[in-house]
Motif scaffolding. Structure first.
Motif, PDB file in Angstrom:
ATOM      1  N   LEU A   1       0.831  -1.200   0.000  1.00 46.10           N
ATOM      2  CA  LEU A   1       0.000   0.000   0.000  1.00 46.10           C
ATOM      3  C   LEU A   1       0.867   1.252   0.000  1.00 46.10           C
ATOM      4  O   LEU A   1       0.578   2.228  -0.694  1.00 46.10           O
ATOM      5  CB  LEU A   1      -0.925  -0.004   1.222  1.00 46.10           C
ATOM      6  N   GLU A   2       1.962   1.221   0.762  1.00 46.75           N
ATOM      7  CA  GLU A   2       2.878   2.364   0.782  1.00 46.75           C
ATOM      8  C   GLU A   2       3.465   2.606  -0.603  1.00 46.75           C
ATOM      9  O   GLU A   2       3.531   3.749  -1.074  1.00 46.75           O
ATOM     10  CB  GLU A   2       4.008   2.111   1.790  1.00 46.75           C
ATOM     11  N   THR A   3       3.877   1.532  -1.283  1.00 45.04           N
ATOM     12  CA  THR A   3       4.434   1.662  -2.628  1.00 45.04           C
ATOM     13  C   THR A   3       3.393   2.218  -3.591  1.00 45.04           C
ATOM     14  O   THR A   3       3.692   3.047  -4.458  1.00 45.04           O
ATOM     15  CB  THR A   3       4.938   0.296  -3.133  1.00 45.04           C
ATOM     16  N   LYS A   4       2.146   1.744  -3.444  1.00 41.56           N
ATOM     17  CA  LYS A   4       1.057   2.215  -4.307  1.00 41.56           C
ATOM     18  C   LYS A   4       0.850   3.722  -4.146  1.00 41.56           C
ATOM     19  O   LYS A   4       0.763   4.481  -5.116  1.00 41.56           O
ATOM     20  CB  LYS A   4      -0.237   1.480  -3.950  1.00 41.56           C
ATOM     21  N   ILE A   5       0.786   4.173  -2.882  1.00 39.41           N
ATOM     22  CA  ILE A   5       0.533   5.589  -2.600  1.00 39.41           C
ATOM     23  C   ILE A   5       1.703   6.448  -3.059  1.00 39.41           C
ATOM     24  O   ILE A   5       1.527   7.471  -3.733  1.00 39.41           O
ATOM     25  CB  ILE A   5       0.272   5.809  -1.098  1.00 39.41           C
TER      26      ILE A   5
END
Length: 400
Positions: free
Chosen positions: A162-166
């Motif tokens: 999720l961090e990479t996505k954001i």
């Protein structure tokens, strides 16, 4: 000398606010520094009403800093390179579809939604504004700020995917948003009858594809140079040259320097971590150097955003319009995330998590890039109105 004094003042204020935040508030750096900068500015504005000469001189010093040039051409290039350098490119590669679709579909959709909504809302506040100017506002407020996102995500307990996505969406979203801003501003200045669809698409392609191509060339070239030597001082100097020279070259070529720095940072980060490219000691020094650059420039950016209140003129009607714009921007962000996520659900290889829409909506922070774009607007446009509304939205986005 005045410019040096203004920069020295900014650096001292950043150090003082960073200490107070770390010692007492213990908030994420972006939030703490902006809050302290705003509180200090409001207090100084109160003193300025009594004609305190030191405060008046301070406002003059802050006004001497060209916020737009300082942020877009200097600070953001270094910050985006530093942020991209530490992104896990393997994980980003697995998530390339959601990241790409969110940035390429979300930013134009958000621009259209915000522009159309503000065109209908502003007359209600006695501030009727032509549609093209509202679209310019939509373009400058749609980019999410990767600097603010990275600053806050480092304190949050979220999954790595999720961090990479954001972060990935934010890094590319701002580049696409700046390109949209350039195109809509050109239409606003020249008139829609003088700018054809072919011309607008040409500008968009030149900025986007040119920036990505330049960043790819710089990143691959830097990675090759880093592989041929083993001296951490020279290797740090090479990465500095990539950013400083790359942003200057992008400006001359009229391509997106921000997209170029994202691509260069991703490639240098990916290849420098490949086996045999850089020694472990050199890798450690390069990483620590860019972490330090990131922290220092981050502090300067958010303190400057807080102190900008000293020189901005934001009337009451503009504040009310800004409060309405907060809701508009949030709804537009939700829609511009929901539509790409809906498209991605068609691909069975990617299924958004249950809370993706909520987290991506609230994680779409607006920050220095939006303020810088607003302050770069020429006098022919309703500059004070758009700057005031932008500042209200940005303050809410980061603090609220």
């Amino acid at each position: 000398m005045d410019l040096y004094n203004a920069f020295a003042l900014l650096l001292v204020a950043a150090a003082a606010f960073a200490y107070l935040n770390q010692r007492f508030l213990r908030m994420p750096q972006a939030i703490g520094l902006m809050m302290l900068g705003l509180v200090a500015s409001l207090g100084l504005l109160g003193l300025a009403r009594f004609g305190v000469k030191a405060v008046v001189d301070l406002a003059v010093l802050v006004n001497k800093l060209d916020f737009s040039t300082f942020v877009i051409q200097i600070i953001l290039g270094f910050l985006l390179f530093a942020g991209a350098l530490h992104v896990d490119t393997r994980r980003l590669g697995r998530l390339r579809w959601p990241v790409g679709v969110l940035a390429l579909v979300g930013a134009p959709l958000s621009t259209a939604l915000v522009g159309g909504a503000m065109y209908g809302l502003l007359p209600l506040f006695g501030l009727p504004t032509p549609l093209i100017y509202c679209l310019v506002f939509g373009a400058l407020i749609s980019p999410t700020d990767p600097v603010a996102v990275l600053s806050i995500l480092t304190k949050a307990n979220v999954s790595k995917d999720l961090e990479t996505k954001i972060v990935g969406e934010s890094l590319f979203n701002d580049g696409v948003g700046v390109v949209l801003f350039v195109v809509t501003l050109e239409v606003a200045l020249l008139g829609s009858q003088q700018v054809t669809l072919t011309h607008a698409l040409g500008v968009f392609a030149r900025e986007t594809l040119g920036g990505l191509a330049l960043g790819t060339g710089l990143g691959l070239g830097a990675a090759w140079l880093l592989r041929t030597i083993d001296n951490y001082q020279v290797e740090v100097l090479i990465t500095l040259a990539v950013v400083a020279g790359g942003t200057a070259l992008a400006s001359r070529l009229h391509t997106s320097g921000l997209l170029a720095m994202v691509m260069a940072g991703l490639l240098v980060g990916h290849f420098s971590r490949s086996r045999g490219v850089m020694a472990e000691v050199s890798q450690d020094y390069v990483d620590k150097f860019w972490e330090l650059v990131d922290e220092v420039l981050n502090a300067l950016l958010f303190v400057l955003m807080g102190l900008e209140v000293l020189v901005l003129n934001i009337p009451g009607r503009t504040v009310l319009a800004g409060l309405a714009a907060i809701l508009v921007v949030l709804v537009a962000r939700a829609v511009s995330v929901a539509v790409p996520l809906g498209l991605l659900r068609v691909r069975r290889t990617f299924q958004p998590s249950e809370h993706s829409l909520t987290i991506l909506t609230w994680g779409g922070l607006r920050g220095g890039i939006s303020v810088a774009l607003a302050l770069s607007l020429p006098a022919e446009l309703p500059r004070e109105l758009l700057v005031g509304i932008t500042y209200v939205v940005v303050v809410f986005s980061i603090i609220g």
